[in-house]
Design a protein around this motif. Structure first.
Motif, PDB file in Angstrom:
ATOM      1  N   SER A  77       0.828  -1.209   0.000  1.00  0.00           N
ATOM      2  CA  SER A  77       0.000   0.000   0.000  1.00  0.00           C
ATOM      3  C   SER A  77       0.859   1.255   0.000  1.00  0.00           C
ATOM      4  N   TRP A  78       0.304   2.317  -0.528  1.00  0.00           N
ATOM      5  CA  TRP A  78       0.850   3.673  -0.402  1.00  0.00           C
ATOM      6  C   TRP A  78       2.346   3.721  -0.712  1.00  0.00           C
ATOM      7  N   VAL A  79       2.717   3.288  -1.905  1.00  0.00           N
ATOM      8  CA  VAL A  79       4.128   3.176  -2.283  1.00  0.00           C
ATOM      9  C   VAL A  79       4.745   4.567  -2.472  1.00  0.00           C
ATOM     10  N   VAL A  80       5.928   4.765  -1.912  1.00  0.00           N
ATOM     11  CA  VAL A  80       6.622   6.050  -2.019  1.00  0.00           C
ATOM     12  C   VAL A  80       8.103   5.816  -2.301  1.00  0.00           C
ATOM     13  N   SER A  81       8.716   6.782  -2.966  1.00  0.00           N
ATOM     14  CA  SER A  81      10.140   6.711  -3.269  1.00  0.00           C
ATOM     15  C   SER A  81      10.577   8.073  -3.796  1.00  0.00           C
ATOM     16  N   ALA A  82      11.831   8.158  -4.193  1.00  0.00           N
ATOM     17  CA  ALA A  82      12.340   9.392  -4.797  1.00  0.00           C
ATOM     18  C   ALA A  82      12.056   9.433  -6.290  1.00  0.00           C
ATOM     19  N   HIS A  83      11.377   8.415  -6.803  1.00  0.00           N
ATOM     20  CA  HIS A  83      11.134   8.306  -8.242  1.00  0.00           C
ATOM     21  C   HIS A  83       9.640   8.307  -8.542  1.00  0.00           C
ATOM     22  N   GLY A 121      -0.585   2.165   5.597  1.00  0.00           N
ATOM     23  CA  GLY A 121       0.840   2.151   5.888  1.00  0.00           C
ATOM     24  C   GLY A 121       1.650   2.592   4.687  1.00  0.00           C
ATOM     25  N   PRO A 122       2.228   3.789   4.705  1.00  0.00           N
ATOM     26  CA  PRO A 122       3.126   4.180   3.623  1.00  0.00           C
ATOM     27  C   PRO A 122       4.278   3.180   3.515  1.00  0.00           C
ATOM     28  N   THR A 123       4.646   2.806   2.296  1.00  0.00           N
ATOM     29  CA  THR A 123       5.640   1.747   2.123  1.00  0.00           C
ATOM     30  C   THR A 123       6.721   2.179   1.142  1.00  0.00           C
ATOM     31  N   PRO A 124       7.950   2.346   1.610  1.00  0.00           N
ATOM     32  CA  PRO A 124       9.032   2.723   0.701  1.00  0.00           C
ATOM     33  C   PRO A 124       9.278   1.648  -0.357  1.00  0.00           C
ATOM     34  N   ALA A 125       9.413   2.069  -1.606  1.00  0.00           N
ATOM     35  CA  ALA A 125       9.643   1.136  -2.706  1.00  0.00           C
ATOM     36  C   ALA A 125      10.909   0.323  -2.495  1.00  0.00           C
ATOM     37  N   ARG A 126      11.900   0.920  -1.853  1.00  0.00           N
ATOM     38  CA  ARG A 126      13.160   0.197  -1.609  1.00  0.00           C
ATOM     39  C   ARG A 126      12.917  -1.026  -0.739  1.00  0.00           C
ATOM     40  N   ASP A 127      12.039  -0.895   0.238  1.00  0.00           N
ATOM     41  CA  ASP A 127      11.728  -2.028   1.115  1.00  0.00           C
ATOM     42  C   ASP A 127      10.899  -3.075   0.388  1.00  0.00           C
ATOM     43  N   TRP A 135       8.270   3.453   8.084  1.00  0.00           N
ATOM     44  CA  TRP A 135       8.247   4.378   6.951  1.00  0.00           C
ATOM     45  C   TRP A 135       8.905   5.704   7.283  1.00  0.00           C
ATOM     46  N   ARG A 136       9.012   6.032   8.573  1.00  0.00           N
ATOM     47  CA  ARG A 136       9.651   7.297   8.937  1.00  0.00           C
ATOM     48  C   ARG A 136      11.129   7.290   8.576  1.00  0.00           C
ATOM     49  N   HIS A 137      11.777   6.132   8.728  1.00  0.00           N
ATOM     50  CA  HIS A 137      13.168   6.014   8.301  1.00  0.00           C
ATOM     51  C   HIS A 137      13.265   6.108   6.780  1.00  0.00           C
ATOM     52  N   GLY A 138      12.353   5.412   6.100  1.00  0.00           N
ATOM     53  CA  GLY A 138      12.341   5.468   4.642  1.00  0.00           C
ATOM     54  C   GLY A 138      12.071   6.870   4.121  1.00  0.00           C
ATOM     55  N   LEU A 139      11.168   7.594   4.791  1.00  0.00           N
ATOM     56  CA  LEU A 139      10.853   8.961   4.393  1.00  0.00           C
ATOM     57  C   LEU A 139      12.094   9.843   4.460  1.00  0.00           C
TER      58      LEU A 139
END
Length: 283
Positions: free
Chosen positions: A144-150, A177-183, A268-272
């Motif tokens: 869910s809620w995928v986020v990244s720098a791209h 739950g925001p989810t970093p794409a890297r993870d 996700w706070r670390h990923g953010l």
């Protein structure tokens, strides 16, 4: 281990491309609107595992293009899964919380009844069904809620709008739950590797960042990290109408993924923080 990835420019595919042994295919190399070409690409590459990180993700546009969304999100992954089954290699595919109707407030477990609210969710659910029916070793990872720098995502949008405006009204009754794409990329790779050794781990799993938060709460966290003075006003979804209805409850119970694969929910706070640093370094 050689892994073939469908997708190259998407958020998760960009992260997967950084790993050794991974070959990513973009749409100039394989046409997801032609599912047979996906199977042919797998036959030609003869990989040890396949990850599908490509999808039709335009949630609102899918309401008008459901046939196209279904070809890309259902027919193509089913063809991939069938070819993987024929070659006896594991297939990992990314799915979504949109397969659920968003009711209640309890985290969804993989065995809960599905009930997508719109075309995008229906197309992804059809993809899950095609994969499970292919008869091979598979891992479906709902996230869910995928986020990244791209790509296009909430973090990048808030970073831009926060610099332009003093106040934003953000939906506060959708929780997930925001989810970093890297993870997500790391989780998919781990699943592919473990499924190669233990086919008994095949199944549907959930993976999302922790802790659960509203979009408004997530926006505040972004602005705090950026030290941006932009006030956030909570609004209900009814005040931000969209062509496709979003699920209110996108909480995902990820315990079975941890029990089976040893993969824990990322903070996700670390990923953010990492994403914002990456964006800053790119400017």
């Amino acid at each position: 281990m050689t892994i073939l990835v469908f997708g190259r420019t998407g958020q998760v595919a960009r992260e997967l491309a950084a790993y050794a042994g991974v070959t990513c295919l973009d749409r100039s190399e394989v046409d997801l609107e032609q599912p047979a070409s996906c199977a042919a690409a797998i036959r030609a590459a003869a990989p040890q595992a396949v990850i599908n990180a490509a999808a039709y993700t335009a949630v609102d546009r899918a309401e008008e293009e459901e046939v196209l969304a279904t070809v890309i999100n259902a027919d193509a992954p089913a063809a991939m899964a069938q070819e993987c089954a024929a070659l006896d290699v594991p297939f990992v595919s990314i799915s979504t919380d949109y397969v659920f109707d968003g009711s209640g407030d309890a985290p969804w477990v993989p065995t809960d009844p599905t009930g997508p609210l719109g075309a995008y969710g229906r197309s992804k659910l059809a993809g899950e069904q095609g994969i499970t029916q292919a008869g091979g070793v598979y891992g479906i990872l709902r996230t869910s809620w995928v986020v990244s720098a791209h790509g296009n995502n909430f973090v990048k949008t808030m970073r831009r709008l926060g610099a332009e405006r003093d106040q934003l009204s953000i939906v506060a009754d959708q929780i997930g739950g925001p989810t970093p794409a890297r993870d997500i990329a790391a989780a998919c790779l781990s699943m592919a590797q473990q499924l190669t050794d233990d086919a008994g781990k095949a199944g549907i799993y959930h993976f999302a960042g922790a802790p659960d938060v509203s979009w408004a709460g997530f926006a505040r966290a972004i602005f705090t990290e950026l030290e941006t003075n932009c006030d956030v006003t909570d609004i209900p979804s009814s005040e931000y109408p969209t062509p496709a209805t979003r699920p209110l409850n996108s909480r995902l119970d990820c315990s079975s993924l941890e029990t089976t694969f040893g993969i824990t929910r990322p903070d996700w706070r670390h990923g953010l923080s990492d994403i914002l640093k990456e964006l800053e370094s790119a400017t």
